[in-house]
Design an enzyme around this catalytic site. Structure first.
Site, PDB file in Angstrom:
ATOM      1  N   TYR A 100      39.754  54.228  24.987  1.00 29.69           N
ATOM      2  CA  TYR A 100      39.978  55.643  25.304  1.00 29.69           C
ATOM      3  C   TYR A 100      40.585  56.428  24.144  1.00 29.69           C
ATOM      4  O   TYR A 100      40.643  57.662  24.208  1.00 29.69           O
ATOM      5  CB  TYR A 100      40.847  55.773  26.555  1.00 29.69           C
ATOM      6  N   ASP A 131      36.482  28.430  46.563  1.00 31.22           N
ATOM      7  CA  ASP A 131      35.323  28.159  47.412  1.00 31.22           C
ATOM      8  C   ASP A 131      34.690  26.824  47.035  1.00 31.22           C
ATOM      9  O   ASP A 131      34.758  26.384  45.875  1.00 31.22           O
ATOM     10  CB  ASP A 131      34.266  29.253  47.241  1.00 31.22           C
ATOM     11  N   GLU A 184      41.425  31.705  44.421  1.00 32.23           N
ATOM     12  CA  GLU A 184      40.253  32.395  43.875  1.00 32.23           C
ATOM     13  C   GLU A 184      40.158  33.840  44.359  1.00 32.23           C
ATOM     14  O   GLU A 184      39.923  34.752  43.565  1.00 32.23           O
ATOM     15  CB  GLU A 184      38.964  31.650  44.262  1.00 32.23           C
TER      16      GLU A 184
END
Length: 422
Positions: A159, A301, A245
């Site tokens: 920026y 997972d 996670e």
């Protein structure tokens, strides 16, 4: 001399290219005033103008290797402009990524290799001129951060000059490539990634400016702190650390204060909301380094991406394999495992069990080729492929059900450690 600062900094100019200039590039406004038959740098430049281009206070910069290397590049550029001869060739090293099906950063560092790109100044190519301008701007902002003893983020750099960089990925790549070229961690440039990870638990930190942050006060967690700002970490009876996670699972456990009320004792929970960012990995490594006795577990997972995330925490990623202090070798894969859902009575939510996609099978196959993959993780991947299923954390349930599952797993692990010590 190249950016390796070893040899060949000034090379003979390349002959002009006869091919059509890339006038349709998004950054063509940066070179709009030049043609293929003109140098992109004036043939003569007053010394006073040069002092306006480059940092004015090099002599006041702290003595550190990165500052010295950046100054050497600035000085070589000045010589090229004032002496009107020679060409500055920057050999920018990068971490080459082999094509693989593994997503994110969950790849083996053992497959990485260094690649390099030559960026030249002056040049007649608009694209080369833009590359050099972007690289020089990043060097300037990094130099500014170093000499003023401040820390900036890659997002802040973007920026500061969005019209030049055009997209965040340009800054991300050049910052990482500069760190690789200089042979340092990215932090040595005083440039960090914006924090995205969250952490909560029974601990507080004392920052270098003596302010204190208590991570037990916010129900939904606090942004992971920059390790460079940490003077001291004060743990309050912490017995375990859990890396999660998914953000949703983290928030469930944080709002229920599981880290405080667990039967396994007080703990710390942390998430990077998927594949981990550098700051989260650095913080977790910092905890591991100062408290190696604490068990660190991963809850992910039961799919190739979940194991890839856990592997990134444990072994590191291919893109940043040149950086140290980012791994946690003791990390334990807590779950989800195949044993958590092969028996129907253990499943709290069957919607979390899905068929493997072709992409999942490709990723699993790639992971099985890795030499650093733990044997028990390899076994879970094979079971996954044979059963052709994957399972999300939600099969463990939410709230109390998830808490009971964690209590069982964490307590069993603590008891195992006690038996081993005896």
């Amino acid at each position: 001399m190249d950016l390796d600062l070893l040899s060949g900094f000034l090379a003979e100019p390349e002959p002009a290219s006869s091919r059509t200039l890339l006038s349709d590039l998004p950054h063509n406004e940066l070179t709009a005033g030049y043609s293929g038959t003109r140098d992109l740098v004036p043939k003569s430049l007053d010394p006073a103008q040069v002092s306006d281009i480059f940092p004015k206070s090099m002599s006041s910069a702290p003595l550190n290797p990165v500052v010295a290397k950046i100054e050497a590049i600035f000085e070589a550029m000045t010589d090229c402009i004032l002496k009107e001869k020679g060409q500055l060739t920057i050999q920018l090293k990068s971490r080459h990524r082999k094509k693989t099906a593994v997503a994110g950063d969950g790849e083996s560092p053992k497959t990485s290799k260094a690649d390099s790109t030559m960026i030249r100044f002056p040049t007649k190519s608009p694209r080369e001129a833009w590359k050099f301008a972007a690289l020089l701007r990043i060097l300037e902002l990094s130099y500014e951060a170093l000499v003023t003893a401040t820390v900036t983020t890659k997002r802040d750099i973007y920026y500061r000059d969005p019209e030049l960089f055009m997209k965040q990925a340009v800054v991300d790549r050049y910052v990482d490539d500069l760190a690789c070229t200089f042979g340092v961690d990215r932090d040595a440039l005083n440039v960090v990634a914006a924090a995205k990870g969250l952490v909560a638990g029974s601990f507080s930190i004392v920052r270098k400016y003596k302010s204190v942050i208590d991570f037990s006060t916010e129900d939904e967690g606090i942004l992971v702190p920059n390790t460079r700002e940490i003077e001291q970490i004060e743990l309050q009876d912490v017995k375990w650390i859990l890396v999660i996670e998914k953000e949703a699972t983290f928030r469930t456990l944080a709002t229920s204060h599981y880290w405080r009320d667990s039967q396994a004792g007080k703990g710390i929970i942390i998430t990077a909301k998927g594949y981990p960012d550098i700051q989260t990995r650095q913080f977790l490594h910092h905890l591991y380094a100062i408290h190696p006795e604490l068990p660190i577990h991963a809850l992910v997972d039961f799919d190739p991406d979940g194991l890839g995330i856990a592997s990134t925490y444990k072994h590191g990623s291919i893109n940043l394999s040149h950086q140290s202090s980012l791994t946690v070798p003791s990390l334990n894969y807590l779950g989800v495992r195949s044993s958590d859902f092969v028996l129907p009575d253990r499943i709290e939510d069957e919607r979390g069990i899905l068929r493997l996609l072709a992409r999942d099978r490709r990723i699993a196959g790639k992971m099985l080729e890795r030499e650093d993959l733990d044997e028990e993780w390899r076994r879970e991947l094979r079971v996954m492929l044979v059963l052709n299923v994957k399972a999300e954390i939600q099969i463990l349930g939410g709230g109390e059900s998830l808490g009971r599952w964690l209590d069982e797993k964490l307590c069993a692990d603590l008891m195992e450690d006690i038996v081993m010590e005896e």
